[in-house]
Write a protein that holds these residues in place. Structure first.
Motif, PDB file in Angstrom:
ATOM      1  N   VAL A 195    -126.705 -49.150 -52.567  1.00 44.66           N
ATOM      2  CA  VAL A 195    -126.344 -49.801 -50.636  1.00 44.66           C
ATOM      3  C   VAL A 195    -125.299 -48.727 -50.420  1.00 44.66           C
ATOM      4  O   VAL A 195    -124.493 -48.438 -50.895  1.00 44.66           O
ATOM      5  N   VAL A 196    -125.435 -49.290 -49.432  1.00 43.32           N
ATOM      6  CA  VAL A 196    -124.458 -48.191 -47.714  1.00 43.32           C
ATOM      7  C   VAL A 196    -123.784 -49.323 -47.611  1.00 43.32           C
ATOM      8  O   VAL A 196    -123.856 -50.571 -47.509  1.00 43.32           O
ATOM      9  N   THR A 197    -122.204 -48.739 -47.698  1.00 43.16           N
ATOM     10  CA  THR A 197    -121.505 -49.583 -47.753  1.00 43.16           C
ATOM     11  C   THR A 197    -120.559 -49.862 -46.005  1.00 43.16           C
ATOM     12  O   THR A 197    -119.498 -50.303 -45.916  1.00 43.16           O
ATOM     13  N   GLN A 198    -120.785 -48.980 -45.454  1.00 47.75           N
ATOM     14  CA  GLN A 198    -120.278 -48.341 -43.851  1.00 47.75           C
ATOM     15  C   GLN A 198    -121.343 -48.087 -43.647  1.00 47.75           C
ATOM     16  O   GLN A 198    -121.719 -46.345 -44.043  1.00 47.75           O
ATOM     17  N   VAL A 199    -121.551 -47.934 -42.176  1.00 48.77           N
ATOM     18  CA  VAL A 199    -122.510 -47.639 -41.221  1.00 48.77           C
ATOM     19  C   VAL A 199    -121.583 -47.121 -40.028  1.00 48.77           C
ATOM     20  O   VAL A 199    -120.432 -47.862 -39.349  1.00 48.77           O
ATOM     21  N   ASN A 200    -121.824 -45.997 -38.886  1.00 46.97           N
ATOM     22  CA  ASN A 200    -121.035 -45.522 -37.872  1.00 46.97           C
ATOM     23  C   ASN A 200    -120.152 -45.694 -37.823  1.00 46.97           C
ATOM     24  O   ASN A 200    -119.299 -45.473 -37.357  1.00 46.97           O
ATOM     25  N   ASP A 201    -119.614 -44.366 -39.468  1.00 46.99           N
ATOM     26  CA  ASP A 201    -118.243 -44.368 -39.683  1.00 46.99           C
ATOM     27  C   ASP A 201    -117.326 -45.474 -39.837  1.00 46.99           C
ATOM     28  O   ASP A 201    -116.317 -45.363 -38.823  1.00 46.99           O
ATOM     29  N   GLY A 202    -117.946 -46.253 -39.396  1.00 47.74           N
ATOM     30  CA  GLY A 202    -117.040 -48.819 -39.301  1.00 47.74           C
ATOM     31  C   GLY A 202    -116.319 -48.850 -38.638  1.00 47.74           C
ATOM     32  O   GLY A 202    -116.136 -49.670 -37.860  1.00 47.74           O
ATOM     33  N   LYS A 203    -117.481 -47.854 -36.814  1.00 47.66           N
ATOM     34  CA  LYS A 203    -117.449 -48.184 -35.749  1.00 47.66           C
ATOM     35  C   LYS A 203    -118.114 -49.725 -35.331  1.00 47.66           C
ATOM     36  O   LYS A 203    -119.134 -49.321 -36.335  1.00 47.66           O
ATOM     37  N   ASP A 204    -118.891 -49.242 -34.902  1.00 47.74           N
ATOM     38  CA  ASP A 204    -119.592 -49.892 -34.237  1.00 47.74           C
ATOM     39  C   ASP A 204    -121.178 -49.656 -34.490  1.00 47.74           C
ATOM     40  O   ASP A 204    -121.441 -49.400 -34.665  1.00 47.74           O
ATOM     41  N   VAL A 205    -121.655 -51.347 -35.181  1.00 45.83           N
ATOM     42  CA  VAL A 205    -122.918 -51.138 -36.170  1.00 45.83           C
ATOM     43  C   VAL A 205    -124.562 -51.183 -35.822  1.00 45.83           C
ATOM     44  O   VAL A 205    -124.550 -50.183 -36.294  1.00 45.83           O
ATOM     45  N   GLY A 206    -123.991 -51.445 -34.479  1.00 49.29           N
ATOM     46  CA  GLY A 206    -125.789 -51.120 -33.325  1.00 49.29           C
ATOM     47  C   GLY A 206    -126.384 -51.672 -34.116  1.00 49.29           C
ATOM     48  O   GLY A 206    -126.780 -52.565 -35.344  1.00 49.29           O
ATOM     49  N   ALA A 207    -127.459 -51.525 -33.471  1.00 51.36           N
ATOM     50  CA  ALA A 207    -128.938 -52.178 -33.637  1.00 51.36           C
ATOM     51  C   ALA A 207    -129.903 -51.299 -34.581  1.00 51.36           C
ATOM     52  O   ALA A 207    -129.049 -50.670 -34.897  1.00 51.36           O
ATOM     53  N   VAL A 208    -130.221 -52.020 -35.633  1.00 55.15           N
ATOM     54  CA  VAL A 208    -131.454 -51.008 -36.349  1.00 55.15           C
ATOM     55  C   VAL A 208    -131.897 -50.330 -35.310  1.00 55.15           C
ATOM     56  O   VAL A 208    -132.665 -50.141 -34.446  1.00 55.15           O
ATOM     57  N   GLY A 209    -131.916 -49.300 -35.872  1.00 52.32           N
ATOM     58  CA  GLY A 209    -132.704 -48.313 -35.731  1.00 52.32           C
ATOM     59  C   GLY A 209    -131.078 -46.727 -35.190  1.00 52.32           C
ATOM     60  O   GLY A 209    -131.534 -46.143 -34.854  1.00 52.32           O
ATOM     61  N   GLU A 210    -130.075 -47.869 -34.865  1.00 54.50           N
ATOM     62  CA  GLU A 210    -129.322 -46.733 -34.381  1.00 54.50           C
ATOM     63  C   GLU A 210    -128.027 -46.350 -35.629  1.00 54.50           C
ATOM     64  O   GLU A 210    -127.001 -46.629 -35.021  1.00 54.50           O
ATOM     65  N   ARG A 211    -128.492 -47.044 -36.660  1.00 52.52           N
ATOM     66  CA  ARG A 211    -127.352 -47.250 -37.819  1.00 52.52           C
ATOM     67  C   ARG A 211    -127.702 -46.079 -38.175  1.00 52.52           C
ATOM     68  O   ARG A 211    -128.693 -45.726 -38.915  1.00 52.52           O
TER      69      ARG A 211
ATOM     70  N   VAL B  71    -123.553 -55.390 -46.543  1.00 54.84           N
ATOM     71  CA  VAL B  71    -123.766 -53.900 -46.659  1.00 54.84           C
ATOM     72  C   VAL B  71    -125.309 -54.176 -46.550  1.00 54.84           C
ATOM     73  O   VAL B  71    -125.529 -53.907 -45.967  1.00 54.84           O
ATOM     74  N   TRP B  72    -125.486 -52.487 -46.376  1.00 57.69           N
ATOM     75  CA  TRP B  72    -126.701 -52.344 -45.461  1.00 57.69           C
ATOM     76  C   TRP B  72    -127.714 -51.589 -46.733  1.00 57.69           C
ATOM     77  O   TRP B  72    -127.634 -50.789 -47.395  1.00 57.69           O
ATOM     78  N   VAL B  73    -129.123 -52.501 -46.567  1.00 59.11           N
ATOM     79  CA  VAL B  73    -130.196 -52.215 -47.231  1.00 59.11           C
ATOM     80  C   VAL B  73    -131.264 -52.020 -46.809  1.00 59.11           C
ATOM     81  O   VAL B  73    -131.914 -51.479 -45.469  1.00 59.11           O
ATOM     82  N   GLY B  74    -132.508 -51.033 -47.437  1.00 58.76           N
ATOM     83  CA  GLY B  74    -133.541 -49.893 -46.730  1.00 58.76           C
ATOM     84  C   GLY B  74    -133.157 -48.869 -45.719  1.00 58.76           C
ATOM     85  O   GLY B  74    -132.284 -49.140 -45.636  1.00 58.76           O
ATOM     86  N   GLY B  75    -134.506 -48.664 -45.775  1.00 51.49           N
ATOM     87  CA  GLY B  75    -134.983 -47.387 -45.135  1.00 51.49           C
ATOM     88  C   GLY B  75    -134.731 -47.733 -43.668  1.00 51.49           C
ATOM     89  O   GLY B  75    -133.605 -46.773 -42.811  1.00 51.49           O
ATOM     90  N   GLU B  76    -134.400 -49.009 -42.524  1.00 57.31           N
ATOM     91  CA  GLU B  76    -133.807 -49.506 -41.738  1.00 57.31           C
ATOM     92  C   GLU B  76    -132.320 -49.976 -41.949  1.00 57.31           C
ATOM     93  O   GLU B  76    -131.675 -50.265 -40.672  1.00 57.31           O
ATOM     94  N   LEU B  77    -131.557 -49.499 -42.850  1.00 55.86           N
ATOM     95  CA  LEU B  77    -130.319 -50.395 -42.747  1.00 55.86           C
ATOM     96  C   LEU B  77    -129.775 -52.094 -43.049  1.00 55.86           C
ATOM     97  O   LEU B  77    -129.326 -51.659 -41.602  1.00 55.86           O
ATOM     98  N   GLU B  78    -130.770 -52.555 -43.036  1.00 56.50           N
ATOM     99  CA  GLU B  78    -130.387 -54.030 -42.539  1.00 56.50           C
ATOM    100  C   GLU B  78    -129.176 -54.268 -43.077  1.00 56.50           C
ATOM    101  O   GLU B  78    -129.166 -54.414 -44.729  1.00 56.50           O
ATOM    102  N   GLU B  79    -128.830 -55.325 -42.188  1.00 61.62           N
ATOM    103  CA  GLU B  79    -127.193 -55.811 -42.895  1.00 61.62           C
ATOM    104  C   GLU B  79    -127.664 -56.939 -43.834  1.00 61.62           C
ATOM    105  O   GLU B  79    -128.708 -57.882 -43.638  1.00 61.62           O
ATOM    106  N   CYS B  80    -126.862 -57.382 -44.341  1.00 58.24           N
ATOM    107  CA  CYS B  80    -126.482 -58.365 -46.008  1.00 58.24           C
ATOM    108  C   CYS B  80    -125.484 -58.786 -45.991  1.00 58.24           C
ATOM    109  O   CYS B  80    -125.080 -58.051 -46.544  1.00 58.24           O
TER     110      CYS B  80
END
Length: 189
Positions: A80-96, A52-61
């Motif tokens: 909690v965010v359960t998918q980023v970037n439509d399930g494609k490349d997760v990318g770095a913090v700031g690109e999610r 899952v991804w949490v917080g304003g920066e969508l940090e991975e947990c």
């Protein structure tokens, strides 16, 4: 979703109790008994992905690398965010960017309460997401009375798998919710 081990299993019960307490506090009253039974029969953590991804920066947990942190987020009264970037490349913090999330449980139960469901009702849900809302509805009404439509095939399959994992079998349809789902729907004569 399988539990990682005995340590996590031992942590789940008090975490769920804490979550229910937080939801009751947020709602200003205890969750109705039918919804509490659904909460226990279809626990939120069983519907969240391994990451899952949490917080304003969508940090991975990750459940694998941080099971305590993952369970803390799973059993918190927050989205909690359960998918980023439509399930494609997760990318770095700031690109999610969030493309699917699990709403805060107090919001879910507030909306379910506002539905004022009756035993004879049928529900068409648009946007299966994690499948948790469909699970709560199916637990309350019966799986044969719930259909959930999800446009993302990966999310639809994941929701369906999570539902089966807790022993529920509502219909999950991969399609465009704007088109509805006529099978089993009301007929005009």
């Amino acid at each position: 979703m399988e539990l990682i081990g005995a340590d996590e299993q031992a942590a789940v019960v008090p975490a769920m109790g804490g979550l229910l307490g937080s939801v009751n506090e947020s709602l200003g009253a205890p969750v109705a008994p039918v919804w509490e039974a659904a909460f226990r029969g279809a626990p939120r953590h069983a519907f969240l992905p391994e990451t899952v991804w949490v917080g304003g920066e969508l940090e991975e947990c990750s459940r694998k690398s941080d099971p305590e942190g993952w369970l803390r987020h799973a059993c918190a009264d927050t989205a909690v965010v359960t998918q980023v970037n439509d399930g494609k490349d997760v990318g770095a913090v700031g690109e999610r960017w969030a493309s699917c999330s699990a709403s805060a449980p107090s919001v879910v139960f507030r909306m379910l309460d506002m539905l004022d469901l009756r035993a004879e009702h049928h529900v068409l849900e648009i946007g299966a997401g994690t499948g948790w809302n469909a699970a709560l509805l199916a637990h309350r009404l019966g799986a044969d009375r719930v259909t959930s439509v999800e446009v993302d095939p990966v999310l639809a399959a994941r929701a369906e798998g999570s539902l089966r994992g807790v022993g529920l079998d509502p219909r999950v349809v991969c399609g465009d919710g704007a088109e509805g789902y006529a099978v089993g729907g009301p007929t005009t004569g």
